[in-house]
Structure formats: structure tokens, C-alpha cells
Design an enzyme around this catalytic site. Structure first.
Site, short mmCIF file in Angstrom:
data_model
loop_
_atom_site.label_atom_id
_atom_site.label_comp_id
_atom_site.label_asym_id
_atom_site.label_seq_id
_atom_site.Cartn_x
_atom_site.Cartn_y
_atom_site.Cartn_z
N VAL A 11 -62.62 50.53 98.89
CA VAL A 11 -61.69 51.14 97.92
C VAL A 11 -60.35 51.46 98.57
O VAL A 11 -59.28 51.13 98.04
CB VAL A 11 -62.31 52.43 97.32
CG1 VAL A 11 -61.29 53.17 96.45
CG2 VAL A 11 -63.56 52.11 96.53
N LYS A 35 -62.23 49.79 113.75
CA LYS A 35 -61.92 49.19 112.45
C LYS A 35 -60.40 49.03 112.30
O LYS A 35 -59.91 47.99 111.86
CB LYS A 35 -62.46 50.13 111.36
CG LYS A 35 -62.59 49.50 110.01
CD LYS A 35 -62.83 50.58 108.99
CE LYS A 35 -64.05 50.33 108.15
NZ LYS A 35 -64.22 51.38 107.12
N CYS A 247 -72.57 52.02 94.36
CA CYS A 247 -72.19 53.04 93.36
C CYS A 247 -73.28 53.40 92.36
O CYS A 247 -73.67 54.55 92.27
CB CYS A 247 -70.96 52.58 92.60
SG CYS A 247 -69.50 52.57 93.63
#
Ligand code: UDX
Length: 405
Positions: A11, A35, A247
Site C-alpha cells: 500500500v 528493503k 485483508c
């Protein structure tokens, strides 16, 4: 605008890339410096169609960092950190950590919570930290996330009007309906929406169960007929082996727990979860009916990700099916266009393993798998996602098609 984004998961990365592409200056922060190094070197660690290209295109005004000080001077900071469940209950530690880190370097920014949080969280944080909090839940589908960010069905913004309007301005380019409301309503809209989607899927899956027992019935046609009704709509009526991902399973679980704390039982969502849990057993039953005993069979499983166009295997029903088949003694080999996880046997191409398998099961709705239709297959093909044309196979069985008792 000068905008910060905290939590560069799927996201956060998509939000940062799209907002940079709209001409904003973006500082994208994650506490995972490995990352960040990968983002900086162009080796994007997230598979999402179009994301890498968008990040590289906007290199100039999209900076990746692990240093909170870089957020000094940003006007709006999106928080997109994970909110995992712990014993079925939402864990807000990452959100709180992010807020206190922001508080220590930038007290003026509007903090926008993109992470899914239970109703009341935003207001609680506002009171505790004395910061400007706006709720702006995301509704991105993995695999479609850039398109969903550019053209969302709606933008939901919760908070005091002065701040909510500023956040609304950021999303004005989408030309989508923008609903400004209370933080609590915004937070609830997210849970209610995801729970409704999960319920819709489980509903059609129960109709699929019935279709399997009724001669001449097929859930695909039933769903199509239902979908023409504008009150129902055609989307999320695809029967299959159930919903997964980061989700729907998590949010329905946390929502039920949250409701319980309010003294309410949301029975429909509980039922939707129960139906989903039975999906693996169902597909195995169809397989056994078509092929016989599964133990000892060599099975090619098509897909391991939780849905198409993603390498994400979180809560993947396909992954659950894989383990269930192994447990039954099957010899399973997997083909997936992108998802590779350790400990699983993969075949490099479908053709390469066709000679050494007894049956095929489709577990993820990758459109690429339609290629099976042109392979003149003589072995049983079990369609767990109803993406294939049954007429193209000698021995076909699928979810939601009559097969007897
Ligand atoms: C979902 C929501 O759609 C999104 O709005 C939210 O913000 C995040 O969660 P995502 O997790 O990317 O997005 O997946 P989604 O496209 O919703 O699919 C969820 C699961 O449902 C997948 O496993 C998919 O295979 C399954 N599914 C979906 C069905 O079984 N049938 C359908 O008709 C649709």
C-alpha cells in the site's frame, strides 16, 4: 506538496509512487533498511504490475529512506504500516511506533492513517499524542493497485474538516467521489466494506455447493443471472476455493473481535468465515469424486498465490490446498507464473510436467491458465476457480457444477 509515506509495503509503495507521479515530492520511509536499499537500487521487492516502472520514472521526487529526520518539513504524512492480528485481535503497535516517531520530529504535519484500524483508533491517537489525525482507508486490490489508486470507486476521508479538506486535495486528481466524514465512520467503512466482500464471496460459494447437487445447475450462470440485478451487481460473485490475502481474512476476524468487545455478535460475518474455511474440504471432495483416492496421485496444482497477478501467498487458499493434498499423500507439483516459496516443488512450464502427472487442479485465477484449454488434455482437470471452459476437456469437474452426491 511535500508528502511522507511510512511503511513501504504494497500500500505504501503504491501510494508513494502514484503521488510522486502526480508531481508531489515524496519521502518514503521504512524502518527496514535492507528493503530501502533495494528500493533505492531499483530492485523493487514488491511484485505489483506497473509499480517498478512508476517508481523508476519518478526517481527525482521519490526518495526512499529509513531516517525519520527526512520527514521534517513534510505537510502530510501517510501511515501505511501493517496492523496484524494477534490472537484474533488487531495489534496496533506499528501504528503507535510510527506516530511517536513522527511526533518527535514533526509536530505540524497532518498524519493520515491508511492502515486498517478499528473504529476509534484515530481519535484515541489524536488525544494521546495531540497530533492532527485523518483517517483515509485504502481499498486497493493487489494486482490492480495502481489503477485503484488512480481511479478509486471512492475516497473516504475522516477527520476535522480543515485537515480532511487538505487530504481531499491530494486525491482530487482522481475525479472520484470523495466522502468527508468522522474518523470513526471512515474506519468503519473500511471494515464494513471488506466484510461485505467476504460475505458476498461466501454467499456465492454456498450457492455453488447447492449447484453441485442439482442436475443441470451451474453457479457461473446463476451468478451471471444474479449480477444483472443492479442491486446485487456482478462483481465478487465468483465461486471458487475461497478468499484469502492479507485483508479479507484478517479484517473479518478483527472486526468480529472488535464487535464482541462492544457486546455485539456479527453473525453474518462469522458465517462467511466458516463457509470460507470449508472450501478446501469441498474442492478435495470434488477431486475425490472425479479422480478417486488422492493418496499416491501425481497432481499438478495451478497457482499458489492467493489470487492472480500477485506473488502474495498470505492466507492463500491455494497454499492451504497444497498442504491439504500433501497431507492426503498426493505428490503435488506447482506451476505459478510468479510466486515461488521455499519447500514447494515447482515445475518450470506446464508442458514440461504433463507427461508425469495424473490430474490437474486450478487453485488460483491466473488468466494464463486458460492455456490448458488448448492442450488436448486426457487427464482429469479440476477447476477450483472456474476459469476454464469445461467443453475443452475430456474429464472436467469444477466448483459449483453438478457432479452428483
Ligand atoms: C481486498 C479488497 O478488495 C480491497 O478493497 C481491500 O482494501 C484489501 O482487500 P485484495 O486482498 O487485493 O483486496 O484481494 P481481492 O481482489 O479482494 O480478493 C480477495 C480474495 O477473494 C482472493 O483470494 C480472491 O481469489 C477471492 N475472490 C474474489 C473470490 O473468491 N471470488 C470473487 O468473486 C472475488
Amino acid at each position: 506538496m511535500n508528502i511522507g509515506v511510512i511503511g513501504i509495503g504494497f500500500v505504501g509503495a503504491v501510494t508513494a509512487a502514484v503521488l510522486a507521479d502526480q508531481g508531489n515530492s515524496i519521502i518514503a520511509l521504512d524502518i527496514d533498511s535492507d528493503k530501502i536499499a533495494r528500493f533505492n537500487s531499483g530492485d523493487i521487492p514488491i511484485f505489483e504490475p506497473g509499480l517498478k516502472e512508476l517508481i523508476l520514472k519518478n526517481k527525482k521526487n521519490l526518495k526512499f529512506t529509513a531516517d525519520y529526520k527526512m520527514l521534517r518539513g513534510t505537510e502530510i504524512i501517510f501511515v501505511a504500516v501493517p496492523t496484524p492480528n494477534l490472537n484474533g485481535k488487531i495489534n496496533l503497535d506499528y501504528v503507535y511506533r510510527a506516530i511517536s516517531s513522527i511526533k518527535s520530529i514533526n509536530n505540524d504535519a497532518i498524519i493520515v492513517i491508511k492502515s486498517t484500524v478499528i473504529p476509534g483508533t484515530g481519535s484515541k491517537i489524536k488525544d494521546e499524542f495531540n497530533v492532527n489525525i485523518v483517517s483515509n482507508p485504502e481499498f486497493l486490490r493487489e494486482g490492480n493497485a495502481i489503477e485503484d489508486t488512480l481511479h478509486p470507486d471512492r475516497v473516504i476521508i475522516g477527520g476535522e474538516e480543515e485537515y480532511a479538506e487538505k487530504v481531499a486535495n491530494v486525491w482530487k486528481f482522481t475525479n472520484s467521489p470523495i466522502l468527508i466524514t468522522t474518523r470513526e465512520n471512515a474506519e468503519l467503512i473500511k471494515y464494513a466494506s471488506n466484510s461485505f466482500l467476504a460475505t458476498k464471496i461466501s454467499f456465492i460459494n454456498e450457492i455453488a455447493n447447492l449447484c453441485e447437487k442439482i442436475p443441470n445447475a451451474d453457479v457461473e450462470t446463476v451468478a451471471k443471472g444474479m449480477g444483472y440485478d443492479r442491486r446485487i451487481g456482478p462483481l465478487f460473485l465468483k465461486a471458487g476455493i475461497g478468499y484469502g490475502g492479507s485483508c479479507l481474512p484478517k479484517d473479518t476476524e478483527a472486526f468480529i473481535k472488535y464487535a464482541e468487545e462492544l457486546g455485539e455478535e456479527i453473525k453474518i460475518i462469522k458465517a462467511a468465515r466458516n463457509v470460507n474455511e470449508e472450501r478446501i474440504e469441498r474442492i478435495i471432495k470434488i477431486m475425490e469424486n472425479k479422480i478417486g483416492k488422492i493418496g499416491g496421485l501425481r497432481i499438478l496444482q495451478m497457482g499458489i498465490s492467493f489470487k492472480e497477478n500477485t506473488n502474495d501467498v498470505r492466507e492463500s487458499q491455494a497454499l492451504k490446498l497444497y498442504y491439504a493434498l500433501i497431507k492426503k499423500g498426493a505428490n503435488v507439483i506447482v506451476f505459478d507464473p510468479v510466486s515461488k516459496i521455499e519447500g514447494i516443488r515447482y515445475c518450470e512450464s506446464i508442458k514440461a510436467c504433463l507427461n508425469s502427472i495424473d490430474a490437474i487442479v486450478v487453485a488460483t485465477e491466473w488468466p494464463e491458465f486458460k492455456i490448458l484449454e488448448d492442450m488436448d488434455l486426457k487427464i482429469p482437470v479440476i477447476d477450483g476457480r472456474r476459469i476454464l471452459n469445461p467443453e475443452k476437456f475430456e474429464k472436467y469437474a469444477g466448483i459449483g457444477r453438478h457432479y452428483g452426491d
